[in-house]
Design an enzyme around this catalytic site. Structure first.
Site, PDB file in Angstrom:
ATOM      1  N   LEU A  67       5.825   0.718   0.642  1.00 20.22           N
ATOM      2  CA  LEU A  67       5.186   1.949   0.168  1.00 20.22           C
ATOM      3  C   LEU A  67       5.510   2.244  -1.291  1.00 20.22           C
ATOM      4  CD1 LEU A  67       5.757   4.261   3.277  1.00 20.22           C
ATOM      5  CD2 LEU A  67       3.838   2.724   2.784  1.00 20.22           C
ATOM      6  N   HIS A  68       4.518   2.743  -1.995  1.00 19.28           N
ATOM      7  CA  HIS A  68       4.687   3.172  -3.382  1.00 19.28           C
ATOM      8  C   HIS A  68       3.969   4.507  -3.550  1.00 19.28           C
ATOM      9  CE1 HIS A  68       0.583   1.805  -3.915  1.00 19.28           C
ATOM     10  NE2 HIS A  68       0.928   0.585  -3.511  1.00 19.28           N
ATOM     11  N   HIS A  71       0.501   5.065  -1.806  1.00 20.76           N
ATOM     12  CA  HIS A  71       0.520   5.395  -0.376  1.00 20.76           C
ATOM     13  C   HIS A  71       0.965   6.853  -0.172  1.00 20.76           C
ATOM     14  CE1 HIS A  71       1.561   0.935  -0.311  1.00 20.76           C
ATOM     15  NE2 HIS A  71       0.464   0.976   0.417  1.00 20.76           N
ATOM     16  N   GLN A  95      -6.181 -10.097   8.510  1.00 19.99           N
ATOM     17  CA  GLN A  95      -6.870  -9.900   7.224  1.00 19.99           C
ATOM     18  C   GLN A  95      -6.376 -10.865   6.158  1.00 19.99           C
ATOM     19  OE1 GLN A  95      -5.469  -5.731   7.084  1.00 19.99           O
ATOM     20  NE2 GLN A  95      -5.079  -6.074   4.915  1.00 19.99           N
ATOM     21  N   GLN A 201      -8.803   4.901  -3.261  1.00 20.88           N
ATOM     22  CA  GLN A 201      -9.926   4.367  -4.045  1.00 20.88           C
ATOM     23  C   GLN A 201      -9.569   3.022  -4.658  1.00 20.88           C
ATOM     24  OE1 GLN A 201     -11.521   6.628  -7.487  1.00 20.88           O
ATOM     25  NE2 GLN A 201     -12.099   4.561  -8.152  1.00 20.88           N
ATOM     26  N   LYS A 202      -8.294   2.765  -4.820  1.00 21.77           N
ATOM     27  CA  LYS A 202      -7.825   1.477  -5.363  1.00 21.77           C
ATOM     28  C   LYS A 202      -8.538   0.301  -4.671  1.00 21.77           C
ATOM     29  CE  LYS A 202      -4.806  -1.954  -6.212  1.00 21.77           C
ATOM     30  NZ  LYS A 202      -4.478  -2.476  -4.938  1.00 21.77           N
ATOM     31  N   GLN A 206     -13.015  -1.509   0.461  1.00 21.29           N
ATOM     32  CA  GLN A 206     -12.460  -1.172   1.772  1.00 21.29           C
ATOM     33  C   GLN A 206     -12.944   0.215   2.213  1.00 21.29           C
ATOM     34  OE1 GLN A 206      -8.361  -2.278   3.092  1.00 21.29           O
ATOM     35  NE2 GLN A 206      -7.908  -0.209   2.452  1.00 21.29           N
ATOM     36  N   MET A 237      -1.258   0.850  -9.159  1.00 24.38           N
ATOM     37  CA  MET A 237      -0.100   0.527  -8.318  1.00 24.38           C
ATOM     38  C   MET A 237      -0.532  -0.328  -7.140  1.00 24.38           C
ATOM     39  SD  MET A 237       2.015   4.026  -8.272  1.00 24.38           S
ATOM     40  CE  MET A 237       2.739   4.659  -9.771  1.00 24.38           C
TER      41      MET A 237
HETATM   42  P1  AMP Z   1      -2.022  -1.278   1.739  1.00 21.75           P
HETATM   43  O1  AMP Z   1      -0.658  -0.980   2.255  1.00 21.75           O
HETATM   44  O2  AMP Z   1      -2.014  -2.037   0.458  1.00 21.75           O
HETATM   45  O3  AMP Z   1      -2.935  -1.841   2.789  1.00 21.75           O
HETATM   46  O4  AMP Z   1      -2.646   0.123   1.334  1.00 21.75           O
HETATM   47  C1  AMP Z   1      -2.691   1.194   2.257  1.00 21.75           C
HETATM   48  C2  AMP Z   1      -3.546   2.279   1.675  1.00 21.75           C
HETATM   49  O5  AMP Z   1      -2.997   2.710   0.432  1.00 21.75           O
HETATM   50  C3  AMP Z   1      -4.978   1.823   1.377  1.00 21.75           C
HETATM   51  O6  AMP Z   1      -5.876   2.857   1.739  1.00 21.75           O
HETATM   52  C4  AMP Z   1      -4.960   1.599  -0.097  1.00 21.75           C
HETATM   53  O7  AMP Z   1      -6.230   1.753  -0.706  1.00 21.75           O
HETATM   54  C5  AMP Z   1      -4.010   2.700  -0.546  1.00 21.75           C
HETATM   55  N1  AMP Z   1      -3.465   2.384  -1.857  1.00 21.75           N
HETATM   56  C6  AMP Z   1      -2.881   1.233  -2.269  1.00 21.75           C
HETATM   57  N2  AMP Z   1      -2.585   1.290  -3.578  1.00 21.75           N
HETATM   58  C7  AMP Z   1      -2.999   2.504  -4.015  1.00 21.75           C
HETATM   59  C8  AMP Z   1      -2.988   3.156  -5.278  1.00 21.75           C
HETATM   60  N3  AMP Z   1      -2.492   2.578  -6.360  1.00 21.75           N
HETATM   61  N4  AMP Z   1      -3.499   4.400  -5.356  1.00 21.75           N
HETATM   62  C9  AMP Z   1      -4.032   5.016  -4.252  1.00 21.75           C
HETATM   63  N5  AMP Z   1      -4.071   4.452  -3.040  1.00 21.75           N
HETATM   64  C10 AMP Z   1      -3.569   3.206  -2.902  1.00 21.75           C
END
Ligand code: AMP
Length: 368
Positions: A67-68, A71, A95, A201-202, A206, A237
């Site tokens: 997580l960052h 998230h 995936q 939105q990143k 998706q 990020m």
């Molecule tokens: P992930 O763990 O990478 O599958 O991401 C989980 C959720 O966090 C997804 O809906 C991503 O689009 C969102 N996410 C990842 N990076 C960012 C970011 N930099 N800014 C906003 N949402 C993010």
């Protein structure tokens, strides 16, 4: 604390000791302010039902952990719109293509729990905000009860496929990606039955896939999209950024810079694809050539996968933007492995030896 319930901290220790067994850690359906961790769906369903009967609302934030701030911004948004936030942490194997980075995907369980705990404490100070009441961290035998998950393009199993949307752009580079995402999200939506689901939105394609899934399968939830969180440089990020290291991180910003240049054209009134994308392509080419001209010990080379201008609902590429619809500018680059990591250089997790694929996008808003 009631029997059968544990808070984040005590569970972290417990889970480490039990080496992530599939035990359901929570058995009582009563509602407590502490965050509870669920490893299987029956106790989570029971808990969710108890929330429903108490007129509480659930916002689900699906994640793969590591997580960052991106998230956490989604969880914060979910807490502003729901009484209860569920965060799922599950690295979904279907995936990842057969040759992709499933095994090396970052896993930071303890840090994730600490981050969610800190956020939950912050939410407790905001009047009217919801709380992070559940973390769903299932094992693969829970999420894929019938078959071992299969990542082959012609793999066996029960999948959600959305075509041609899932075959374009990211889907062209990663053929099983959206099938895996849509499938795991359908499972998560069925288990958690959230009023709202939160995506960043990143990963813009998706969000389009998820909206389509919700519409076409009549899923009773509202899809909410939070803005992309960026580092100060503009780099979006991503959990994968930990692999970059300083040298590649400095160059990786080229992607967001290129997209900004294209956006400027749209804002200045340009509508034709060539006019909008030309400055982005030029910038990427110039920086790539600049890096290639440097010594191996100093350079960070990259390949451009695509730069696209797409329709906001179909993701089909457009030749001209309809200003009433707007468009999506998106791109992907692959930061290559460092050829000569320097002595004592901060090269990121993996010592600069892991290629890192990065994506980014900007929405060109409709002009009314
Ligand atoms: P992930 O763990 O990478 O599958 O991401 C989980 C959720 O966090 C997804 O809906 C991503 O689009 C969102 N996410 C990842 N990076 C960012 C970011 N930099 N800014 C906003 N949402 C993010």
């Amino acid at each position: 604390m009631a029997r059968g319930l544990q808070t984040i901290r005590s569970l972290s220790v417990l889970i480490t000791r039990r080496s992530l067994s599939t035990t359901a850690f929570r058995t009582s359906p009563s509602i407590l302010p502490q965050t509870q961790i669920f490893r299987s769906d029956p106790p989570l369903r029971a808990y969710r039902r108890s929330l429903l009967l108490s007129n509480r609302t659930v916002g689900l934030v699906p994640t793969m952990g590591a997580l960052h701030a991106g998230h956490l911004s989604l969880a914060r948004l979910a807490a502003l719109e729901n009484t209860d936030v569920f965060v799922s942490i599950y690295i979904n194997p279907t995936q990842f293509g057969l040759h992709e980075d499933l095994s090396s995907y970052p896993k930071t369980w303890d840090a994730d729990l600490a981050a969610l705990d800190a956020l939950d404490k912050e939410l407790a100070t905001i009047p009217g905000a919801g709380r992070i009441s559940a973390i769903f961290a299932p094992t693969t035998d829970i999420m894929y009860p019938t078959l071992p998950p299969d990542s082959a393009v012609d793999g066996k199993g029960s999948f959600v496929t959305i075509t041609p949307l899932a075959t374009l752009l990211e889907g062209a580079s990663r053929p099983v990606f959206f099938r895996g995402v849509a499938t795991v999200c359908m499972k998560l939506f069925n288990i958690c039955t959230p009023e709202r689901v939160y995506f960043g939105q990143k990963d813009v394609q998706q969000t389009v896939v998820i909206r389509r899934l919700v519409k076409d399968f009549h899923v009773d939830t509202d899809v909410r999209v939070g803005p992309t969180q960026r580092e100060e440089s503009g780099l979006a990020m991503s959990s994968r950024n930990v692999y970059l290291g300083a040298r590649r991180r400095a160059v990786a910003v080229v992607l967001s810079q290129a997209l900004r240049r294209a956006e400027e054209q749209y804002v200045a009134g340009k509508r034709k694809r060539g006019d909008i994308l030309a400055p982005a392509t030029w910038h990427l080419g110039r920086v790539a050539a600049e890096q290639e001209g440097l010594a191996k010990a100093r350079r960070a080379c990259f390949d451009v996968d695509y730069i696209a201008l797409s329709d906001p609902e179909t993701m089909e590429e457009v030749q001209e933007v309809d200003p009433e619809r707007g468009a999506i500018l998106s791109g992907a680059i692959k930061m290559k492995e460092l050829e000569e990591p320097g002595e004592g250089e901060e090269c990121g997790v993996g010592g600069g030896r892991i290629a890192v694929r990065l994506i980014d996008n900007i929405i060109l808003q409709p002009v009314v």
